[in-house]
Design a protein around this motif. Structure first.
Motif, PDB file in Angstrom:
ATOM      1  N   ASP A 114       0.806  -1.227   0.000  1.00  0.00           N
ATOM      2  CA  ASP A 114       0.000   0.000   0.000  1.00  0.00           C
ATOM      3  C   ASP A 114       0.840   1.278   0.000  1.00  0.00           C
ATOM      4  OD1 ASP A 114      -2.245  -1.703   0.220  1.00  0.00           O
ATOM      5  OD2 ASP A 114      -2.039  -1.724   2.394  1.00  0.00           O
ATOM      6  N   ALA A 115       1.875   1.323  -0.799  1.00  0.00           N
ATOM      7  CA  ALA A 115       2.750   2.496  -0.858  1.00  0.00           C
ATOM      8  C   ALA A 115       1.996   3.713  -1.385  1.00  0.00           C
ATOM      9  CB  ALA A 115       3.951   2.210  -1.745  1.00  0.00           C
ATOM     10  N   GLN A 116       2.229   4.853  -0.736  1.00  0.00           N
ATOM     11  CA  GLN A 116       1.626   6.115  -1.154  1.00  0.00           C
ATOM     12  C   GLN A 116       2.661   7.223  -1.014  1.00  0.00           C
ATOM     13  OE1 GLN A 116      -2.495   6.802   0.412  1.00  0.00           O
ATOM     14  NE2 GLN A 116      -1.952   5.031   1.675  1.00  0.00           N
ATOM     15  N   ALA A 117       3.007   7.855  -2.120  1.00  0.00           N
ATOM     16  CA  ALA A 117       3.922   8.996  -2.087  1.00  0.00           C
ATOM     17  C   ALA A 117       3.153  10.236  -1.654  1.00  0.00           C
ATOM     18  CB  ALA A 117       4.548   9.218  -3.458  1.00  0.00           C
ATOM     19  N   LEU A 118       3.781  11.094  -0.875  1.00  0.00           N
ATOM     20  CA  LEU A 118       3.152  12.362  -0.480  1.00  0.00           C
ATOM     21  C   LEU A 118       3.287  13.366  -1.617  1.00  0.00           C
ATOM     22  CD1 LEU A 118       4.448  12.879   3.182  1.00  0.00           C
ATOM     23  CD2 LEU A 118       2.302  11.848   2.443  1.00  0.00           C
ATOM     24  N   PRO A 119       2.226  14.119  -1.916  1.00  0.00           N
ATOM     25  CA  PRO A 119       2.340  15.176  -2.932  1.00  0.00           C
ATOM     26  C   PRO A 119       3.362  16.243  -2.537  1.00  0.00           C
ATOM     27  CG  PRO A 119       0.040  14.700  -2.465  1.00  0.00           C
ATOM     28  CD  PRO A 119       0.855  13.951  -1.444  1.00  0.00           C
ATOM     29  N   GLU A 120       3.431  16.546  -1.243  1.00  0.00           N
ATOM     30  CA  GLU A 120       4.389  17.538  -0.727  1.00  0.00           C
ATOM     31  C   GLU A 120       5.219  16.914   0.386  1.00  0.00           C
ATOM     32  OE1 GLU A 120       5.035  20.662  -1.736  1.00  0.00           O
ATOM     33  OE2 GLU A 120       3.634  20.328  -3.387  1.00  0.00           O
ATOM     34  N   PRO A 121       6.538  16.780   0.216  1.00  0.00           N
ATOM     35  CA  PRO A 121       7.379  16.223   1.270  1.00  0.00           C
ATOM     36  C   PRO A 121       7.269  17.036   2.563  1.00  0.00           C
ATOM     37  CG  PRO A 121       8.582  16.366  -0.788  1.00  0.00           C
ATOM     38  CD  PRO A 121       7.288  17.112  -0.987  1.00  0.00           C
ATOM     39  N   VAL A 122       7.394  16.344   3.685  1.00  0.00           N
ATOM     40  CA  VAL A 122       7.315  16.980   5.002  1.00  0.00           C
ATOM     41  C   VAL A 122       8.731  17.021   5.582  1.00  0.00           C
ATOM     42  CG1 VAL A 122       6.367  16.809   7.330  1.00  0.00           C
ATOM     43  CG2 VAL A 122       4.956  16.164   5.349  1.00  0.00           C
ATOM     44  N   PRO A 123       9.317  18.214   5.739  1.00  0.00           N
ATOM     45  CA  PRO A 123      10.690  18.307   6.254  1.00  0.00           C
ATOM     46  C   PRO A 123      10.836  17.617   7.615  1.00  0.00           C
ATOM     47  CG  PRO A 123       9.957  20.435   5.437  1.00  0.00           C
ATOM     48  CD  PRO A 123       8.748  19.534   5.446  1.00  0.00           C
ATOM     49  N   ALA A 124      11.942  16.886   7.757  1.00  0.00           N
ATOM     50  CA  ALA A 124      12.211  16.167   9.005  1.00  0.00           C
ATOM     51  C   ALA A 124      13.683  15.793   9.059  1.00  0.00           C
ATOM     52  CB  ALA A 124      11.355  14.911   9.091  1.00  0.00           C
ATOM     53  N   VAL A 125      14.195  15.684  10.267  1.00  0.00           N
ATOM     54  CA  VAL A 125      15.551  15.199  10.485  1.00  0.00           C
ATOM     55  C   VAL A 125      15.442  13.704  10.727  1.00  0.00           C
ATOM     56  CG1 VAL A 125      17.572  15.301  11.984  1.00  0.00           C
ATOM     57  CG2 VAL A 125      16.316  17.396  11.436  1.00  0.00           C
ATOM     58  N   GLY A 126      16.172  12.916   9.976  1.00  0.00           N
ATOM     59  CA  GLY A 126      16.100  11.467  10.111  1.00  0.00           C
ATOM     60  C   GLY A 126      16.849  10.959  11.325  1.00  0.00           C
TER      61      GLY A 126
END
Length: 151
Positions: A114-126
């Motif tokens: 059930d992979a779903q790409a986000l239309p807008e990436p959400v900034p985050a520190v990995g």
């Protein structure tokens, strides 16, 4: 209950590009890990800042890599962890299932669906290993993928 045990929300896993994009585009359905997890459910995929030349040269990724936008330093999609099993030669039909990778022993195959790409990436520190999105990051992901309910 300890505060750690009470923590809820969307779990996340940081992967190097282009692996992260291959996962959220539904191309890569098995993630090779060094340990088994009992977790099942929604998993956010974070694209780390590092690039994998090995990933870019993979025969299943190379033909489509120019078609992809590949942000880094952001949550770029969600998948469902459908299962996890011990990695053994020939245990999976997936071309992504390995028993060794880059000199490291692969002990587990994380089965993704059930992979779903986000239309807008959400900034985050990995981070290393599995981690939780902040409440603000979680809201930003859920606004784009309402079906990603917390486990």
């Amino acid at each position: 209950m300890s505060p750690v045990a009470e923590k809820r929300g969307i779990r996340c896993l940081t992967l190097m590009q282009p692996w992260a994009t291959a996962v959220v585009r539904g191309l890569k359905d098995v993630e090779n890990r060094t340990s088994i997890t009992s977790y099942r459910g929604i998993l956010a995929i974070h694209a780390g800042l590092r690039w994998s030349d090995r990933g870019a040269e993979h025969p299943l990724i190379r033909p489509v890599i120019d078609q992809w936008t590949m942000p880094t330093g952001a949550v770029i999609g969600v998948v469902t962890v459908a299962g996890c099993h011990l990695a053994e030669p020939g245990c999976c039909a997936s071309p992504w299932a390995l028993d060794a990778y880059g000199g490291r022993v692969v002990r587990a195959h994380l089965e993704l669906a059930d992979a779903q790409a986000l239309p807008e990436p959400v900034p985050a520190v990995g981070k290393l290993g599995y981690w939780y999105l902040t409440p603000a990051q979680e809201r930003a992901v859920l606004a784009q993928v309402p079906s990603a309910v917390t486990a």
